[in-house]
Design a protein around this motif. Structure first.
Motif, PDB file in Angstrom:
ATOM      1  N   TRP A  43       0.836  -1.210   0.000  1.00 51.75           N
ATOM      2  CA  TRP A  43       0.000   0.000   0.000  1.00 51.75           C
ATOM      3  C   TRP A  43       0.870   1.259   0.000  1.00 51.75           C
ATOM      4  CZ3 TRP A  43      -1.645   3.340   4.296  1.00 51.75           C
ATOM      5  CH2 TRP A  43      -2.804   4.082   4.029  1.00 51.75           C
ATOM      6  N   MET A  44       2.035   1.162   0.623  1.00 52.77           N
ATOM      7  CA  MET A  44       2.938   2.312   0.697  1.00 52.77           C
ATOM      8  C   MET A  44       3.971   2.325  -0.421  1.00 52.77           C
ATOM      9  SD  MET A  44       3.539   2.652   4.770  1.00 52.77           S
ATOM     10  CE  MET A  44       2.173   2.515   5.910  1.00 52.77           C
ATOM     11  N   GLU A  96       0.198  12.417   7.292  1.00 56.79           N
ATOM     12  CA  GLU A  96      -0.188  11.949   5.953  1.00 56.79           C
ATOM     13  C   GLU A  96      -0.622  10.483   6.001  1.00 56.79           C
ATOM     14  OE1 GLU A  96       1.844  11.294   1.573  1.00 56.79           O
ATOM     15  OE2 GLU A  96       2.772  12.719   2.951  1.00 56.79           O
ATOM     16  N   LEU A  97       0.144   9.670   6.714  1.00 50.84           N
ATOM     17  CA  LEU A  97      -0.220   8.256   6.856  1.00 50.84           C
ATOM     18  C   LEU A  97      -1.533   8.099   7.618  1.00 50.84           C
ATOM     19  CD1 LEU A  97       3.271   6.710   7.641  1.00 50.84           C
ATOM     20  CD2 LEU A  97       1.875   6.331   5.582  1.00 50.84           C
ATOM     21  N   TYR A  98      -1.671   8.844   8.708  1.00 49.25           N
ATOM     22  CA  TYR A  98      -2.901   8.739   9.485  1.00 49.25           C
ATOM     23  C   TYR A  98      -4.111   9.145   8.645  1.00 49.25           C
ATOM     24  CZ  TYR A  98      -6.528   9.164  12.901  1.00 49.25           C
ATOM     25  OH  TYR A  98      -7.731   9.011  13.564  1.00 49.25           O
ATOM     26  N   ASP A  99      -4.008  10.237   7.914  1.00 50.67           N
ATOM     27  CA  ASP A  99      -5.130  10.698   7.088  1.00 50.67           C
ATOM     28  C   ASP A  99      -5.521   9.641   6.060  1.00 50.67           C
ATOM     29  OD1 ASP A  99      -5.184  13.068   8.522  1.00 50.67           O
ATOM     30  OD2 ASP A  99      -4.201  14.247   6.948  1.00 50.67           O
ATOM     31  N   ALA A 100      -4.539   9.041   5.414  1.00 53.38           N
ATOM     32  CA  ALA A 100      -4.820   7.996   4.423  1.00 53.38           C
ATOM     33  C   ALA A 100      -5.457   6.777   5.091  1.00 53.38           C
ATOM     34  CB  ALA A 100      -3.542   7.607   3.694  1.00 53.38           C
ATOM     35  N   MET A 101      -4.957   6.406   6.269  1.00 56.76           N
ATOM     36  CA  MET A 101      -5.520   5.254   6.979  1.00 56.76           C
ATOM     37  C   MET A 101      -6.917   5.556   7.500  1.00 56.76           C
ATOM     38  SD  MET A 101      -2.268   3.635   8.902  1.00 56.76           S
ATOM     39  CE  MET A 101      -0.808   3.174   7.997  1.00 56.76           C
ATOM     40  N   LYS A 103      -9.123   7.455   5.990  1.00 57.92           N
ATOM     41  CA  LYS A 103     -10.016   7.288   4.829  1.00 57.92           C
ATOM     42  C   LYS A 103     -10.290   5.813   4.588  1.00 57.92           C
ATOM     43  CE  LYS A 103      -8.633  11.513   2.518  1.00 57.92           C
ATOM     44  NZ  LYS A 103      -7.803  12.092   1.459  1.00 57.92           N
ATOM     45  N   LEU A 104      -9.247   5.011   4.655  1.00 65.89           N
ATOM     46  CA  LEU A 104      -9.401   3.573   4.466  1.00 65.89           C
ATOM     47  C   LEU A 104     -10.303   2.980   5.543  1.00 65.89           C
ATOM     48  CD1 LEU A 104      -8.571   0.957   3.008  1.00 65.89           C
ATOM     49  CD2 LEU A 104      -6.598   0.863   4.549  1.00 65.89           C
TER      50      LEU A 104
END
Length: 123
Positions: A43-44, A96-101, A103-104
């Motif tokens: 994913w990354m 950035e990682l937290y925001d993407a996670m 959303k997921l």
């Protein structure tokens, strides 16, 4: 990735708020941890180890047997927020990682209140 996943599941094992989502997992988390490491790595932008082994992620269908509502999403995100805070030193990357996670995690909701489903199914 290893440290993030270990810390995440450590939080799931110890936070009272995560008791419900921890109960959705097997007592031994060894295989689950490895699957999450492979998924996050891909994913990354890393090697496609998850897809090579398990095919397309189809995360919602793989988790459909579990009720995932706001409480479950929030418990997962609490564990992830704390794991990211402990393992990712750079604040901008951590956010950035937290925001993407987030959303997921919100997309993973399979309760009747999921705004994603309402938006795409006219509910």
């Amino acid at each position: 990735m290893h440290r993030l996943v270990e810390t995440f599941y450590g939080r799931m094992d110890t936070l009272p708020e995560a008791r419900g989502i921890r109960a959705m997992h097997a007592p031994d988390l060894s295989e689950t941890k490895e699957v999450l490491r492979r998924y996050f790595g891909e994913w990354m932008g890393g090697p496609k180890l998850y897809s090579a082994e398990r095919g397309h992620p189809r995360l919602r269908s793989r988790h459909i047997r579990f009720r995932i509502g706001e409480a479950e999403r929030d418990a997962w995100l609490l564990c992830m927020r704390q794991a990211l805070e402990e393992t990712v030193a750079e604040p901008a990357l951590r956010e950035e990682l937290y925001d993407a996670m987030a959303k997921l995690a919100n997309w993973m909701r399979n309760d009747s209140g999921n705004p994603h489903d309402a938006q795409h199914h006219g509910r």
